[in-house]
Design a protein around this motif. Sequence first.
Motif, PDB file in Angstrom:
ATOM      1  N   ARG A  49       0.835  -1.204   0.000  1.00  0.00           N
ATOM      2  CA  ARG A  49       0.000   0.000   0.000  1.00  0.00           C
ATOM      3  C   ARG A  49       0.872   1.256   0.000  1.00  0.00           C
ATOM      4  NH1 ARG A  49      -1.850   3.893   3.193  1.00  0.00           N
ATOM      5  NH2 ARG A  49      -0.699   3.156   5.011  1.00  0.00           N
ATOM      6  N   LEU A  50       1.879   1.284   0.863  1.00  0.00           N
ATOM      7  CA  LEU A  50       2.734   2.461   0.970  1.00  0.00           C
ATOM      8  C   LEU A  50       3.537   2.701  -0.307  1.00  0.00           C
ATOM      9  CD1 LEU A  50       4.020   1.934   4.622  1.00  0.00           C
ATOM     10  CD2 LEU A  50       2.551   3.796   3.834  1.00  0.00           C
ATOM     11  N   LYS A  51       3.927   1.614  -0.983  1.00  0.00           N
ATOM     12  CA  LYS A  51       4.706   1.739  -2.208  1.00  0.00           C
ATOM     13  C   LYS A  51       3.836   1.857  -3.455  1.00  0.00           C
ATOM     14  CE  LYS A  51       8.464   1.222  -3.113  1.00  0.00           C
ATOM     15  NZ  LYS A  51       9.404   2.294  -3.556  1.00  0.00           N
ATOM     16  N   GLY A  52       2.540   1.546  -3.344  1.00  0.00           N
ATOM     17  CA  GLY A  52       1.664   1.599  -4.508  1.00  0.00           C
ATOM     18  C   GLY A  52       1.930   0.490  -5.501  1.00  0.00           C
ATOM     19  N   ILE A  53       2.347  -0.687  -4.991  1.00  0.00           N
ATOM     20  CA  ILE A  53       2.633  -1.836  -5.859  1.00  0.00           C
ATOM     21  C   ILE A  53       1.579  -2.912  -5.584  1.00  0.00           C
ATOM     22  CG2 ILE A  53       4.309  -3.615  -6.489  1.00  0.00           C
ATOM     23  CD1 ILE A  53       6.521  -1.770  -5.496  1.00  0.00           C
ATOM     24  N   HIS A  54       0.606  -3.059  -6.458  1.00  0.00           N
ATOM     25  CA  HIS A  54      -0.458  -4.034  -6.234  1.00  0.00           C
ATOM     26  C   HIS A  54       0.028  -5.451  -6.555  1.00  0.00           C
ATOM     27  CE1 HIS A  54      -1.094  -4.300 -10.582  1.00  0.00           C
ATOM     28  NE2 HIS A  54      -1.098  -2.978 -10.614  1.00  0.00           N
ATOM     29  N   ALA A  55      -0.774  -6.442  -6.171  1.00  0.00           N
ATOM     30  CA  ALA A  55      -0.354  -7.844  -6.232  1.00  0.00           C
ATOM     31  C   ALA A  55      -0.047  -8.324  -7.650  1.00  0.00           C
ATOM     32  CB  ALA A  55      -1.423  -8.732  -5.597  1.00  0.00           C
ATOM     33  N   LYS A  56      -0.676  -7.753  -8.667  1.00  0.00           N
ATOM     34  CA  LYS A  56      -0.462  -8.190 -10.046  1.00  0.00           C
ATOM     35  C   LYS A  56       0.520  -7.294 -10.797  1.00  0.00           C
ATOM     36  CE  LYS A  56      -3.347 -11.609  -9.724  1.00  0.00           C
ATOM     37  NZ  LYS A  56      -2.844 -13.000  -9.722  1.00  0.00           N
ATOM     38  N   HIS A  57       1.220  -6.457 -10.074  1.00  0.00           N
ATOM     39  CA  HIS A  57       2.161  -5.531 -10.684  1.00  0.00           C
ATOM     40  C   HIS A  57       3.325  -6.285 -11.324  1.00  0.00           C
ATOM     41  CE1 HIS A  57       4.660  -1.934 -11.129  1.00  0.00           C
ATOM     42  NE2 HIS A  57       3.628  -1.201 -10.748  1.00  0.00           N
ATOM     43  N   ALA A  58       3.866  -5.726 -12.402  1.00  0.00           N
ATOM     44  CA  ALA A  58       5.006  -6.364 -13.067  1.00  0.00           C
ATOM     45  C   ALA A  58       6.279  -6.278 -12.216  1.00  0.00           C
ATOM     46  CB  ALA A  58       5.253  -5.720 -14.420  1.00  0.00           C
ATOM     47  N   LYS A  59       6.341  -5.271 -11.354  1.00  0.00           N
ATOM     48  CA  LYS A  59       7.529  -5.080 -10.526  1.00  0.00           C
ATOM     49  C   LYS A  59       7.478  -5.996  -9.306  1.00  0.00           C
ATOM     50  CE  LYS A  59      10.115  -1.499  -8.034  1.00  0.00           C
ATOM     51  NZ  LYS A  59      10.181  -0.058  -7.689  1.00  0.00           N
ATOM     52  N   PRO A  60       8.515  -6.807  -9.081  1.00  0.00           N
ATOM     53  CA  PRO A  60       8.496  -7.673  -7.909  1.00  0.00           C
ATOM     54  C   PRO A  60       8.895  -6.918  -6.648  1.00  0.00           C
ATOM     55  CG  PRO A  60      10.545  -8.006  -9.084  1.00  0.00           C
ATOM     56  CD  PRO A  60       9.726  -7.021  -9.897  1.00  0.00           C
ATOM     57  N   LEU A  61       8.434  -7.398  -5.507  1.00  0.00           N
ATOM     58  CA  LEU A  61       8.944  -6.891  -4.247  1.00  0.00           C
ATOM     59  C   LEU A  61      10.352  -7.443  -4.032  1.00  0.00           C
ATOM     60  CD1 LEU A  61       5.848  -7.174  -1.882  1.00  0.00           C
ATOM     61  CD2 LEU A  61       6.683  -5.154  -3.088  1.00  0.00           C
ATOM     62  N   THR A  62      11.112  -6.773  -3.178  1.00  0.00           N
ATOM     63  CA  THR A  62      12.508  -7.152  -2.944  1.00  0.00           C
ATOM     64  C   THR A  62      12.721  -7.477  -1.484  1.00  0.00           C
ATOM     65  OG1 THR A  62      13.311  -5.805  -4.782  1.00  0.00           O
ATOM     66  CG2 THR A  62      14.902  -6.324  -3.056  1.00  0.00           C
ATOM     67  N   ASP A 100       9.530 -21.228  -1.314  1.00  0.00           N
ATOM     68  CA  ASP A 100       9.689 -20.666   0.026  1.00  0.00           C
ATOM     69  C   ASP A 100       9.311 -19.188   0.088  1.00  0.00           C
ATOM     70  OD1 ASP A 100      10.525 -22.986   1.283  1.00  0.00           O
ATOM     71  OD2 ASP A 100      12.649 -22.616   0.898  1.00  0.00           O
ATOM     72  N   VAL A 101       9.070 -18.577  -1.059  1.00  0.00           N
ATOM     73  CA  VAL A 101       8.686 -17.163  -1.090  1.00  0.00           C
ATOM     74  C   VAL A 101       7.170 -17.062  -0.955  1.00  0.00           C
ATOM     75  CG1 VAL A 101       8.661 -15.056  -2.469  1.00  0.00           C
ATOM     76  CG2 VAL A 101      10.647 -16.578  -2.561  1.00  0.00           C
ATOM     77  N   PRO A 102       6.660 -16.282   0.006  1.00  0.00           N
ATOM     78  CA  PRO A 102       5.213 -16.121   0.148  1.00  0.00           C
ATOM     79  C   PRO A 102       4.582 -15.609  -1.145  1.00  0.00           C
ATOM     80  CG  PRO A 102       6.356 -15.158   2.035  1.00  0.00           C
ATOM     81  CD  PRO A 102       7.401 -15.514   1.035  1.00  0.00           C
ATOM     82  N   ARG A 103       3.443 -16.152  -1.498  1.00  0.00           N
ATOM     83  CA  ARG A 103       2.760 -15.749  -2.725  1.00  0.00           C
ATOM     84  C   ARG A 103       2.483 -14.253  -2.742  1.00  0.00           C
ATOM     85  NH1 ARG A 103      -2.642 -18.914  -4.091  1.00  0.00           N
ATOM     86  NH2 ARG A 103      -1.091 -20.599  -4.153  1.00  0.00           N
ATOM     87  N   ALA A 104       2.250 -13.673  -1.565  1.00  0.00           N
ATOM     88  CA  ALA A 104       1.877 -12.268  -1.472  1.00  0.00           C
ATOM     89  C   ALA A 104       2.967 -11.322  -1.947  1.00  0.00           C
ATOM     90  CB  ALA A 104       1.497 -11.920  -0.030  1.00  0.00           C
ATOM     91  N   MET A 105       4.221 -11.794  -2.046  1.00  0.00           N
ATOM     92  CA  MET A 105       5.280 -10.867  -2.443  1.00  0.00           C
ATOM     93  C   MET A 105       5.805 -11.111  -3.848  1.00  0.00           C
ATOM     94  SD  MET A 105       8.903 -11.692  -0.593  1.00  0.00           S
ATOM     95  CE  MET A 105       9.658 -10.464  -1.664  1.00  0.00           C
ATOM     96  N   LYS A 106       5.333 -12.133  -4.543  1.00  0.00           N
ATOM     97  CA  LYS A 106       5.774 -12.381  -5.915  1.00  0.00           C
ATOM     98  C   LYS A 106       5.056 -11.451  -6.881  1.00  0.00           C
ATOM     99  CE  LYS A 106       6.215 -17.330  -4.861  1.00  0.00           C
ATOM    100  NZ  LYS A 106       5.704 -18.674  -5.172  1.00  0.00           N
ATOM    101  N   ASN A 107       5.682 -11.203  -8.033  1.00  0.00           N
ATOM    102  CA  ASN A 107       4.974 -10.446  -9.065  1.00  0.00           C
ATOM    103  C   ASN A 107       4.225 -11.419  -9.973  1.00  0.00           C
ATOM    104  OD1 ASN A 107       6.950 -11.556 -10.705  1.00  0.00           O
ATOM    105  ND2 ASN A 107       7.676  -9.616 -11.535  1.00  0.00           N
ATOM    106  N   ARG A 108       3.602 -10.905 -11.023  1.00  0.00           N
ATOM    107  CA  ARG A 108       2.776 -11.760 -11.874  1.00  0.00           C
ATOM    108  C   ARG A 108       3.611 -12.746 -12.686  1.00  0.00           C
ATOM    109  NH1 ARG A 108       0.938  -6.573 -15.478  1.00  0.00           N
ATOM    110  NH2 ARG A 108       2.787  -6.397 -16.817  1.00  0.00           N
ATOM    111  N   ALA A 109       4.931 -12.510 -12.784  1.00  0.00           N
ATOM    112  CA  ALA A 109       5.823 -13.430 -13.487  1.00  0.00           C
ATOM    113  C   ALA A 109       6.492 -14.412 -12.525  1.00  0.00           C
ATOM    114  CB  ALA A 109       6.885 -12.646 -14.254  1.00  0.00           C
ATOM    115  N   ASN A 110       6.010 -14.458 -11.276  1.00  0.00           N
ATOM    116  CA  ASN A 110       6.551 -15.358 -10.263  1.00  0.00           C
ATOM    117  C   ASN A 110       8.030 -15.051  -9.976  1.00  0.00           C
ATOM    118  OD1 ASN A 110       6.087 -17.529  -8.392  1.00  0.00           O
ATOM    119  ND2 ASN A 110       7.269 -18.888  -9.738  1.00  0.00           N
TER     120      ASN A 110
END
Length: 208
Positions: free
Chosen positions: A58-71, A111-121
């Motif tokens: 929410r703070l970063k504005g990166i939704h779950a289906k975003h192309a950008k992965p979390l780090t 081992d990576v939670p689904r909530a932090m992957k991008n749409r390309a896994n």
Amino acid sequence: MSKNFQRLRIDPERPDPRKMQPAVDALRRGCVILYPTDTGYALGCALSSAKGISELRRLKGIHAKHAKPLTMLVETLNDMGRYGVMGNTAFRVVRRLLPGPYTMVLKATSDVPRAMKNRANEVGMRLPDHKICNMLVDFLGEPLLTGSVTPGESEPELEDPAELESRYNREIDLMIDSGHLWPEPSTVLRFDELGDIEILRAGQGALP
């Protein structure tokens, strides 16, 4: 201002482990904190916290289906191999460049939670050369999700802890203040399953 907001002043060269404990406790409660890295100030939460991941998105504005992965920040190269798929070529490059100001984008493992992957896994991973970052991950006992502070339109650089506190004190519970920092983005490299490298962003780290 959050009634629980804390601003910890910590020496980046000689961080006191006792002064770091409130930040670790906040992360374990699922909170998002603000802290210094080798590329500027960043928002972070514990990998295991679904609440923290949601709030960081929410703070970063990166939704779950975003192309950008979390780090995530990891403690060792072995951790990087646990959470990201690396062939021999990728491992050789990663071992040569890290620790340092790089973000490696890899296919995520189970081992990576689904909530932090991008749409390309995919997942981004960092192993910074920074004492406070390393101490946080070590004390937390798990990777730390991280997202650099994004300046507003009228704020080209947010390197002043007082400005950061003013902006985020209603959004988060705690920040680690290590003084003024000039943001210098990491170099972002993506590795495909064949080991080929794509340069997504040329930043502070020298290109391989």
